[in-house]
Design a protein around this motif. Structure first.
Motif, PDB file in Angstrom:
ATOM      1  N   ARG A   1     -38.271  83.012  31.686  1.00 12.95           N
ATOM      2  CA  ARG A   1     -38.220  82.940  32.887  1.00 12.95           C
ATOM      3  C   ARG A   1     -38.737  84.159  33.790  1.00 12.95           C
ATOM      4  O   ARG A   1     -39.384  83.820  35.010  1.00 12.95           O
ATOM      5  CB  ARG A   1     -36.652  82.977  33.516  1.00 12.95           C
ATOM      6  N   SER A   2     -38.423  85.448  33.130  1.00 14.97           N
ATOM      7  CA  SER A   2     -39.229  86.650  33.752  1.00 14.97           C
ATOM      8  C   SER A   2     -40.442  86.604  33.595  1.00 14.97           C
ATOM      9  O   SER A   2     -41.443  87.045  34.753  1.00 14.97           O
ATOM     10  CB  SER A   2     -38.429  87.840  33.187  1.00 14.97           C
ATOM     11  N   ALA A   3     -41.223  85.944  32.699  1.00 11.78           N
ATOM     12  CA  ALA A   3     -42.634  86.024  32.478  1.00 11.78           C
ATOM     13  C   ALA A   3     -43.275  85.123  33.688  1.00 11.78           C
ATOM     14  O   ALA A   3     -44.142  85.469  34.476  1.00 11.78           O
ATOM     15  CB  ALA A   3     -43.128  85.428  31.272  1.00 11.78           C
ATOM     16  N   VAL A   4     -42.404  83.886  33.858  1.00 15.29           N
ATOM     17  CA  VAL A   4     -42.978  83.138  35.011  1.00 15.29           C
ATOM     18  C   VAL A   4     -42.638  83.585  36.413  1.00 15.29           C
ATOM     19  O   VAL A   4     -43.466  83.440  37.074  1.00 15.29           O
ATOM     20  CB  VAL A   4     -42.110  81.661  34.896  1.00 15.29           C
ATOM     21  N   LYS A   5     -41.717  84.283  36.589  1.00  9.64           N
ATOM     22  CA  LYS A   5     -41.301  84.721  37.625  1.00  9.64           C
ATOM     23  C   LYS A   5     -42.058  85.914  38.425  1.00  9.64           C
ATOM     24  O   LYS A   5     -42.906  85.918  39.381  1.00  9.64           O
ATOM     25  CB  LYS A   5     -39.877  85.316  37.756  1.00  9.64           C
ATOM     26  N   HIS A   6     -42.540  86.751  37.054  1.00 10.55           N
ATOM     27  CA  HIS A   6     -43.194  88.050  37.570  1.00 10.55           C
ATOM     28  C   HIS A   6     -44.751  87.810  37.383  1.00 10.55           C
ATOM     29  O   HIS A   6     -45.335  88.543  37.913  1.00 10.55           O
ATOM     30  CB  HIS A   6     -42.668  89.324  37.089  1.00 10.55           C
ATOM     31  N   PHE A   7     -45.249  86.995  36.724  1.00 15.20           N
ATOM     32  CA  PHE A   7     -46.491  86.841  36.283  1.00 15.20           C
ATOM     33  C   PHE A   7     -47.201  85.541  36.403  1.00 15.20           C
ATOM     34  O   PHE A   7     -47.637  84.839  35.405  1.00 15.20           O
ATOM     35  CB  PHE A   7     -46.932  87.429  34.813  1.00 15.20           C
ATOM     36  N   PRO A   8     -46.694  84.765  37.513  1.00 13.05           N
ATOM     37  CA  PRO A   8     -47.014  83.350  37.787  1.00 13.05           C
ATOM     38  C   PRO A   8     -48.420  82.978  37.506  1.00 13.05           C
ATOM     39  O   PRO A   8     -48.735  81.898  37.039  1.00 13.05           O
ATOM     40  CB  PRO A   8     -46.592  83.002  39.139  1.00 13.05           C
ATOM     41  N   GLU A   9     -49.410  83.765  37.783  1.00 14.51           N
ATOM     42  CA  GLU A   9     -50.942  83.726  37.719  1.00 14.51           C
ATOM     43  C   GLU A   9     -51.349  83.347  36.285  1.00 14.51           C
ATOM     44  O   GLU A   9     -52.266  82.501  35.885  1.00 14.51           O
ATOM     45  CB  GLU A   9     -51.859  84.699  38.195  1.00 14.51           C
ATOM     46  N   ASP A  10     -50.482  83.818  35.404  1.00 14.63           N
ATOM     47  CA  ASP A  10     -50.900  83.565  33.754  1.00 14.63           C
ATOM     48  C   ASP A  10     -50.756  82.214  33.376  1.00 14.63           C
ATOM     49  O   ASP A  10     -51.006  81.891  32.238  1.00 14.63           O
ATOM     50  CB  ASP A  10     -50.001  84.681  32.876  1.00 14.63           C
ATOM     51  N   PHE A  11     -49.833  81.677  34.154  1.00 17.90           N
ATOM     52  CA  PHE A  11     -49.452  80.220  33.781  1.00 17.90           C
ATOM     53  C   PHE A  11     -50.302  79.154  34.349  1.00 17.90           C
ATOM     54  O   PHE A  11     -50.172  78.019  34.170  1.00 17.90           O
ATOM     55  CB  PHE A  11     -47.895  79.912  33.825  1.00 17.90           C
ATOM     56  N   ARG A  12     -51.216  79.619  35.050  1.00 18.90           N
ATOM     57  CA  ARG A  12     -52.035  78.962  35.822  1.00 18.90           C
ATOM     58  C   ARG A  12     -53.684  78.964  35.497  1.00 18.90           C
ATOM     59  O   ARG A  12     -54.756  78.633  36.291  1.00 18.90           O
ATOM     60  CB  ARG A  12     -51.906  78.985  37.296  1.00 18.90           C
ATOM     61  N   LYS A  13     -53.902  79.713  34.389  1.00 16.54           N
ATOM     62  CA  LYS A  13     -55.167  80.011  34.132  1.00 16.54           C
ATOM     63  C   LYS A  13     -56.378  78.869  33.942  1.00 16.54           C
ATOM     64  O   LYS A  13     -57.458  79.025  34.477  1.00 16.54           O
ATOM     65  CB  LYS A  13     -55.358  80.571  32.799  1.00 16.54           C
ATOM     66  N   LYS A  14     -55.582  77.829  33.451  1.00 15.85           N
ATOM     67  CA  LYS A  14     -56.581  76.366  33.214  1.00 15.85           C
ATOM     68  C   LYS A  14     -56.586  75.581  34.236  1.00 15.85           C
ATOM     69  O   LYS A  14     -57.025  74.565  34.198  1.00 15.85           O
ATOM     70  CB  LYS A  14     -56.043  75.887  31.822  1.00 15.85           C
TER      71      LYS A  14
END
Lengths: 180, 526
Positions: free
Chosen positions: B501-514
């Protein structure tokens, strides 16, 4: 690890006899068997079940639960490479790829020449000097691909596996006498 | 100096050995004998400045002088520079205790670590060892428990439960037998404090456990070690033998009617055995399956008997509390987080090691003032606090004071005090995936949210990383995380969602690279 002995039910019975007085004896016995033979032989399961008054399923359940217990004879040296977060932050994933390529094995595999068995572990407690690798019982920190190659070459030419890690200047004391 | 043998300290700590401490000790010995200079080498624990290992110290009239990091090739140069009398050298740091990294710490639990010979009872006693136990032997059980309660000591394993309250429950339980078990299954990545103190000051743990046993009326105890820690296990076994030999363990401890027998058991590579009930199952020789609570281990623990289960650092904090009193310990810290915590700076950090500070220190101080930033020289992008089940925090949160309540409010954990640093090359979607992968590998399998949820979580993250239906899958992931948090039996499944959750919350751009295109259409649709 000392040179491994071939599986012997007779020797296994002696190990059981040495440890059966311990409470919760199954784990210490499995460790002792693995130290002697390098793995838990298929025959050990019914033997332990009979000796400890457990079902075969109980014994099998314990052996299969713990990552540490092997079911097949390993190579002369065990290489444990850490894959946990601290080591990841210092390039452990690339190191793992390098090691697999160099040794031509995947995790739990043994090299064709029988020198090494490769295992993954999650944390060797050397997180300030990542990435970490343990070869037999010797810990190595700040392991680069080049350093790994040198360590592996050194281990490969050693006649036997490294001796157990003793505290410097002291023997490792087994301390079973004080158990209940 | 005639007749006075100079003492040189070369650590035997596994981290020091991992960068060649044995070879350094051998090189110093060889060089000394070839120069005809008699000296005494003590293999101490680590001072905790792991970035300086192998840290060699020389005893001088002014105090111990430090040199590091020393390699075997440096030995001749050190002798040439007169290091045996504290001579200047490029690797010299002056007096060890004046090194800012060390001087700014508040060492209570680690007071002796790195200073004494870990396997000398005499050295231990000369540095205040066994004074707490001597006091305890003259106290009533209730008074010991009260002193620990008054100190405010909370469990150092992760949950932060007050130690004295746990002891009180065990003390009041009626049973024919009670146990004290030390959880030394330090499996969290980024933590090594348990290993270091067991290798550097093992009698401290033995003393803490013996005090606990006397307080609650237990006669047997076990230390549950990790199979990944062979050096610590060997050191502890040796120390226990010495403690028996000198009457600090066994029947009639130092002539009193108190009895405590202590043994070491070794786990077998299962992370879940760091959970207290799984550890008890493992000690009983079974699969490390988590038990439902209640009953609490304090009432029905090992072999069904009342059992104190404490972490290494909790038990190692007990001797100083019994030596100096509960108030002394409580005067350190903030709010409801009393005393000190040995923080561990790990991963991509220039100056990694142990920093024991009172609660209330901020991450910023730890990461920059002590840690000196990353070793790669790149900016810090994220830190994971409290092990693999702790949240990833971005730099905007580095001013959080380290105390249990402030961190819990952020779904972060003080936990065991481990802090793992990542630079800006980290891919946080991969770190989130790893959190789920780790749970797949280490779940005991007893409850469904943890066993199945982690596998589904990993698959869902794979789809997100591949750019498939990212929005829908992120929503699914959030829902799955809720189920795991609310429905898991223990912290394994219940907290695996925190790093995700914290990765999604604080670093959302990393989950949309593709899937930047998907994002554009999504925003456009709104």
């Amino acid at each position: 690890m000392n040179a491994l002995q071939p599986w012997s039910a007779e020797r296994a019975m002696t190990i059981v006899a040495d440890n059966r007085h311990l409470r919760g004896a199954l784990l210490p016995i499995l460790h002792a068997l693995q130290e002697e033979f390098g793995y838990i032989d298929e025959e050990a399961i019914p033997l332990l079940a009979a000796e400890l008054n457990l079902s075969r399923a109980d014994v099998y359940g314990v052996v299969s639960f713990y990552h540490e217990f092997r079911r097949e004879k390993p190579g002369r040296h065990i290489i444990k490479v850490c894959r946990a977060e601290a080591c990841q932050s210092m390039g452990a994933n690339a190191l793992v790829d390098h090691i697999k390529k160099q040794l031509q094995v995947d995790f739990h595999g043994t090299t064709a020449d029988g020198s090494f068995t490769l295992e993954q572990v999650f944390c060797l407690g050397n997180c300030a000097l990542s990435p970490a690798v343990m070869i037999d019982e010797q810990l190595h920190g700040r392991v680069t691909p080049e350093r790994f190659d040198a360590l592996a070459a050194e281990a490969r030419t050693a006649p036997h596996a490294h001796p157990h890690a003793h505290p410097p200047g002291h023997g490792a004391h087994s301390h079973k006498g004080h158990a209940q | 100096m005639s007749g006075h043998l100079i003492t040189v300290y070369v650590p035997r700590d596994a981290a020091a050995l991992s960068v060649g401490a044995d070879a350094v000790a051998a090189a110093i010995r060889t060089e000394a004998s070839s120069r005809g200079l008699p000296l005494r080498i003590v293999r101490n624990g680590s001072r905790g400045m792991l970035y300086l290992e192998t840290l060699v110290e020389v005893e001088t009239p002014e105090g111990r002088v430090a040199y590091g990091p020393v390699t075997p090739a440096d030995a001749p140069g050190l002798f040439d520079a007169g290091f045996l009398t504290g001579g200047e050298h490029a690797l010299g740091h002056g007096l060890t205790e004046e090194i800012p990294y060390f001087k700014k710490q508040e060492r209570l639990t680690f007071a002796r670590c790195g200073i004494i010979d870990p396997l000398s009872v005499e050295d231990y006693r000369a540095h205040g060892g066994f004074r707490g136990l001597e006091n305890a032997l003259a106290m009533t059980q209730a008074d010991i428990v009260k002193m620990v309660t008054d100190s405010g000591l909370r469990g150092r394993g992760g949950a932060g439960f007050p130690t004295g309250i746990k002891w009180n429950t065990v003390m009041q339980a009626k049973a024919d037998e009670k146990f004290v078990c030390c959880n030394a299954d330090e499996g969290d990545s980024g933590t090594f404090a348990d290993r270091m103190i067991i290798e550097g000051d093992p009698f401290c743990l033995i003393e803490g456990m013996t005090i606990a046993a006397i307080a609650v009326g237990a006669t047997s105890g076990y230390v549950y070690m990790r199979s990944e820690y062979p050096h610590a296990t060997a050191t502890l076994r040796h120390a226990i033998k010495l403690a028996y030999d000198e009457g600090w363990l066994g029947d009639n401890i130092h002539g009193t009617d108190r009895t405590f027998h202590l043994d070491v058991r070794v786990g077998a590579g299962a992370y879940i055995c760091g959970e207290e009930t799984a550890m008890l199952e493992s000690l009983e020789g079974k699969r490390g399956m988590v038990r439902a609570k209640p009953p609490l281990p304090a009432l029905e623990g090992l072999f069904g008997k009342p059992t104190v289960v404490n972490n290494v650092l909790s038990l190692c904090s007990v001797p100083i509390i019994l030596d100096k009193g509960g108030e002394y310990y409580r005067d350190f810290g903030v709010g409801r987080s009393r005393g000190t915590l040995p923080f561990q700076l790990a991963g991509n950090i220039r100056q990694g090691g142990i920093v024991e500070k009172a609660f209330g220190v901020t991450l910023h101080e730890l990461l920059y003032e002590f840690g000196g930033g990353t070793i790669t020289g790149r900016p810090i992008r994220a830190v994971q606090v409290g092990g693999p089940l702790g949240a990833y925090l971005p730099p905007s949160q580095f001013d959080l004071p380290k105390d249990y309540e402030a961190f819990a409010a952020q779904e972060a954990m003080v936990g065991h005090g481990g802090i793992v640093v990542f630079d800006d090359s980290v891919d946080m979607a991969q770190q989130a995936r790893f959190a789920m992968e780790f749970c797949v590998a280490e779940s005991c399998g007893k409850c469904t949210p943890c066993r199945i949820g982690s596998t589904r979580g990993m698959e869902t993250l794979d789809k997100i990383i591949a750019g498939k239906n990212v929005d829908a899958n992120l929503e699914l992931l959030a829902d799955l995380c809720d189920v795991m948090v609310d429905g898991s039996l223990c912290a394994m499944g219940g907290m695996t969602p925190y790093p995700v959750r914290s990765a999604v919350k604080h670093f959302p751009e990393d989950f949309r690279k593709k899937s930047p295109a998907v994002r554009v259409t999504h925003i456009a649709a709104e």
